[in-house]
Write an enzyme that holds these catalytic residues in place. Sequence first.
Site, PDB file in Angstrom:
ATOM      1  N   ARG A  35       0.841  -1.196   0.000  1.00  0.00           N
ATOM      2  CA  ARG A  35       0.000   0.000   0.000  1.00  0.00           C
ATOM      3  C   ARG A  35       0.880   1.251   0.000  1.00  0.00           C
ATOM      4  NH1 ARG A  35      -4.807   2.432  -1.116  1.00  0.00           N
ATOM      5  NH2 ARG A  35      -5.978   3.182   0.680  1.00  0.00           N
ATOM      6  N   THR A  67     -10.468   0.635  -8.748  1.00  0.00           N
ATOM      7  CA  THR A  67      -9.382  -0.257  -8.371  1.00  0.00           C
ATOM      8  C   THR A  67      -9.404  -1.407  -9.374  1.00  0.00           C
ATOM      9  OG1 THR A  67      -9.632   0.444  -6.069  1.00  0.00           O
ATOM     10  CG2 THR A  67      -8.571  -1.672  -6.405  1.00  0.00           C
ATOM     11  N   SER A 123      -7.763   1.071   3.719  1.00  0.00           N
ATOM     12  CA  SER A 123      -8.287   0.598   2.433  1.00  0.00           C
ATOM     13  C   SER A 123      -9.381  -0.430   2.666  1.00  0.00           C
ATOM     14  CB  SER A 123      -7.160  -0.042   1.613  1.00  0.00           C
ATOM     15  OG  SER A 123      -7.661  -0.674   0.465  1.00  0.00           O
ATOM     16  N   SER A 124     -10.254  -0.585   1.662  1.00  0.00           N
ATOM     17  CA  SER A 124     -11.247  -1.661   1.679  1.00  0.00           C
ATOM     18  C   SER A 124     -10.854  -2.824   0.784  1.00  0.00           C
ATOM     19  CB  SER A 124     -12.612  -1.128   1.217  1.00  0.00           C
ATOM     20  OG  SER A 124     -13.188  -0.297   2.187  1.00  0.00           O
ATOM     21  N   THR A 151      -4.371  -0.565  -6.962  1.00  0.00           N
ATOM     22  CA  THR A 151      -5.174   0.630  -7.194  1.00  0.00           C
ATOM     23  C   THR A 151      -4.321   1.880  -7.359  1.00  0.00           C
ATOM     24  OG1 THR A 151      -7.034   1.934  -6.322  1.00  0.00           O
ATOM     25  CG2 THR A 151      -5.422   1.134  -4.734  1.00  0.00           C
ATOM     26  N   ASP A 159      -7.590   9.072   0.794  1.00  0.00           N
ATOM     27  CA  ASP A 159      -8.110   7.974   1.597  1.00  0.00           C
ATOM     28  C   ASP A 159      -7.866   8.164   3.087  1.00  0.00           C
ATOM     29  OD1 ASP A 159      -9.181   6.678  -0.506  1.00  0.00           O
ATOM     30  OD2 ASP A 159      -7.844   4.961  -0.475  1.00  0.00           O
TER      31      ASP A 159
END
Length: 572
Positions: free
Chosen positions: A108, A381, A452-453, A399, A423
């Site tokens: 990430r 994404t 994040s999801s 993403t 985010d």
Amino acid sequence: MKQVLLPVRARQAALFVLLPTFLLLTRCRQAAPTPTGLVAERAMVVSAREEASRIGAEVLARGGNAFDAMVATEMALAVAYPFAGNLGGGGFMVYRLNDGTVGSLDYREKAPLAAHRDMYLDSLGNPLPDLSRKGATAAGVPGTVAGIFAVHEKFGTLPMEELLAPVIALAEKGVRVTAKQAERLGGVRNDLITINGDSIPFAAESLEGDTLKYPALAQTLKRLAANGRDEFYGGHTGKVLADFVQARGGFITLEDLKRYQAVWRDPVVFGYKDLKIISMAPPSSGGVTMNQILKMMEPYDLREMGMHSARAIQLFTEAARRAYADRNYYLGDPDFVEIPRETLVDDEYLKQRMADFSFEKATPSNAVREGSLQVYESAETTHYSIVDTQGNAVSVTTTLNGAYGSKLYCTPLGFFLNNEMDDFSLKAGVPNMFGLIGAEANSIAPEKRMLSSMTPTIVERDGDLWLVVGTPGGSTIITAVTQTILNVHEFDLSMQQAVDAPRFHHQWLPDMLVFEPEGFSPAMKDSLRLLGYPINEGLTPIIGKVDAIRVLPDGRLEGGADHRGDDTAVGF
């Protein structure tokens, strides 16, 4: 004997009219459903573009493993699907080796060293959201290149030069523009020109059938193949990137790039009935939130309720609203905040969370704690799923955040930069670009990863690999992945049917039950409305683009490639 790749596009939209057939299921588990997606004997890749799936599958056919194919597919998506595929973003990978060993990689993006919690507020404390959404100021430190090199170092078997060669060839030869890609580019063309000028490859109108070539990206990939990870995080490429961002007012420095590291993390592992589910841990909220949803639903007989019945949708909605409330209050980067993971998935805690649930009425979200704070990220994404000939599996979601990220295109290097800084919680209680609100656990700090999801997931059944699944979709990712698993497990759909089935979503706040445009009866919606559920009227979005693989009882693989996009399964 020559191995033949068998590509297929998932064009199953007509399934929607057949779904009532699947509402007549008995309580007894039926035999495995007949596959309706591509079936392959030995290995498969499912991704957002045929070009990327084919390159990944060809790596597998040459003897590479799932991790080699992950490297090639990830980079091929940066060429074929710049909408979300990337070098300038980040992602998560969950893996399962053929001996049952599981793990995950967090690549990430991170906040730059110059970041601080009020960096997107004016002198009066009011948010300046454009700074976190568009242009150089929106970009976090990219992690994708670190991710592919970390994977290759630990698990790769083929040389990086060999893995990147077909990707470089694709960038030089060019990629055919699909109808859906032309539509997406048309929707952002003015923003791209405003931010970058008219010299980027996307400035001219792109029509279906056109070819887009990426010579600068090809050169960047050649340098990575020759010089390795440090080319991006300190070499010529890194210096060009840092200078480019800073010249446009951004925060990323060469020091930020040099300090970036991908992190191997323990995944979230939990049971649901006879399944073992392996998913991503924080800073992804996916695994913990899905664990909560399924555990709150587990005491009920979904099969008896029937797929997409009012009671089944109500149960899912009430579990989701409670799980999302916890998600938005407690979850963040585990390197910066203490996350009560064990408590959040404790059976007694979840029983208490559902204590006020009743099939007789909706539970208003303003009556559900924790807090009135939450976050959300973009739906733009992409996900891909891979199973190799040895039975290793990877599930990867990557993403740029928004469509084409920050819209800032690094012309000398040939890729878009992310806008992941949006985010974070810009300010507690203030909504971001998607109308939702941030919490303290996800506040901005130097080198912190934003929540994040993304929910790359692998599922075992009876100790064996069963599903590899994931999707784009922002906060809808978690519900889309969960519903896809339930579609196969509870309602006996094939993999392709489970992917194509219409989806719905609720995320606590805003207190709105969202349905996709087709596949849900007006009568069912009316019955939920009478119970007090606000239902989307004008807003009928596509929810996710799931790409998944199911291992059939005989060991063959069925792909589920989402018809909502250009997604394609390729196997042999």
